[in-house]
Design a protein around this motif. Structure first.
Motif, PDB file in Angstrom:
ATOM      1  N   GLU A 254       0.830  -1.194   0.000  1.00  8.12           N
ATOM      2  CA  GLU A 254       0.000   0.000   0.000  1.00  8.12           C
ATOM      3  C   GLU A 254       0.867   1.248   0.000  1.00  8.12           C
ATOM      4  OE1 GLU A 254      -2.601  -0.139   3.292  1.00  8.12           O
ATOM      5  OE2 GLU A 254      -3.599  -1.971   2.672  1.00  8.12           O
TER       6      GLU A 254
ATOM      7  N   GLY B 282       0.776   7.208   1.776  1.00  7.67           N
ATOM      8  CA  GLY B 282      -0.261   8.235   1.889  1.00  7.67           C
ATOM      9  C   GLY B 282       0.219   9.527   2.484  1.00  7.67           C
TER      10      GLY B 282
ATOM     11  N   ARG C  50      -5.909  -2.270  -8.233  1.00 11.35           N
ATOM     12  CA  ARG C  50      -5.375  -1.243  -7.338  1.00 11.35           C
ATOM     13  C   ARG C  50      -5.850   0.148  -7.744  1.00 11.35           C
ATOM     14  NH1 ARG C  50       0.840  -0.821  -5.338  1.00 11.35           N
ATOM     15  NH2 ARG C  50       0.611   1.074  -4.118  1.00 11.35           N
TER      16      ARG C  50
ATOM     17  N   THR D  88      -9.307   1.166  -6.680  1.00  6.02           N
ATOM     18  CA  THR D  88      -9.584   1.351  -5.256  1.00  6.02           C
ATOM     19  C   THR D  88      -8.723   2.427  -4.595  1.00  6.02           C
ATOM     20  OG1 THR D  88      -8.039  -0.434  -4.696  1.00  6.02           O
ATOM     21  CG2 THR D  88     -10.354  -1.032  -4.972  1.00  6.02           C
ATOM     22  N   GLU D  89      -7.676   2.911  -5.285  1.00  2.00           N
ATOM     23  CA  GLU D  89      -6.793   3.935  -4.735  1.00  2.00           C
ATOM     24  C   GLU D  89      -6.658   5.080  -5.733  1.00  2.00           C
ATOM     25  OE1 GLU D  89      -3.023   2.379  -3.566  1.00  2.00           O
ATOM     26  OE2 GLU D  89      -3.893   0.543  -2.758  1.00  2.00           O
TER      27      GLU D  89
END
Length: 214
Positions: free
Chosen positions: A72, A75, A125, A128-129
């Motif tokens: 992930e 962020g 991916r 969803t991101e």
């Protein structure tokens, strides 16, 4: 530190080489220095080819450690944008893209190398991101087949309707406009072209679209 780094590579000590790379704060410079030394050794024929190959392999493994592909994004809310540099699963090269990711991160991007996965994983991916840029690295001419479809899928599956695509790699050379049929937003025929996009042209593009206030 460069001599210690090269010695660790020669000794096949990935852990030590990784530690030195992290301590240096500029592992790309160490890696480039090691490659220069190996190239000179190759030309001078001062080491057996097997030992040179082992040192290159140790460098490759060290780079994998220094640029770990996590599941992930971290962020970082203060970053310029979020970028994925994707190497299609049929490709074998990672060194150049890893160096690019590191340089882009130093500019202030939340960037990540993504390889070892099929395009289905990338699309999942992206759906969803929120990602701002997907760069695709192409190593050989034969990999250009299907690239237009991949770029189209990126735009269709991305949850970010304004996602931008960039293509580059050893297979991309000559005039950039000859690759217009692929449908990418940016064509990088050199590393400098790619860095220019992330460093200057991205901001100019956002200003033109009225969506950038950084």
């Amino acid at each position: 530190m460069s001599s210690a780094f090269f010695s660790a590579l020669r000794s096949r000590d990935v852990s030590k080489a990784t530690e030195l790379g992290q301590m240096s704060g500029n592992w790309p410079a160490l890696a480039m220095g090691a490659i220069t030394q190996l190239d000179q050794i190759w030309q001078d024929d001062t080491l057996p080819i097997g030992e040179i190959a082992e040192t290159y392999w140790t460098l490759r493994r060290t780079l994998d450690e220094l640029t770990t592909t996590s599941a992930e994004f971290p962020g970082n809310a203060l970053s310029i944008g979020r970028a994925i540099i994707y190497i299609p699963d049929a490709e074998q090269h990672t060194f150049g893209p890893q160096m690019l990711v590191d340089k882009v991160m130093r500019m202030g991007w939340d960037a990540q190398l993504y390889y070892g996965f099929g395009s289905e994983s990338l699309m999942k991916r992206l759906s969803t991101e929120s990602v701002d840029v997907v760069g695709i690295s192409v190593g050989t001419d034969s990999r250009l087949d299907g690239l237009a479809d991949l770029i189209l899928d990126v735009k269709q599956y991305s949850m970010n309707a304004d996602i931008k695509t960039l293509i580059g790699g050893n297979a991309i050379s000559g005039a950039s406009d000859q690759y217009g049929f692929l449908g990418a937003d940016w064509v990088a025929t050199s590393t400098q072209d790619a860095l220019q996009f992330f460093e200057r042209d991205w901001s100019k593009q956002k200003l033109r679209e009225g969506r950038f206030n950084g």
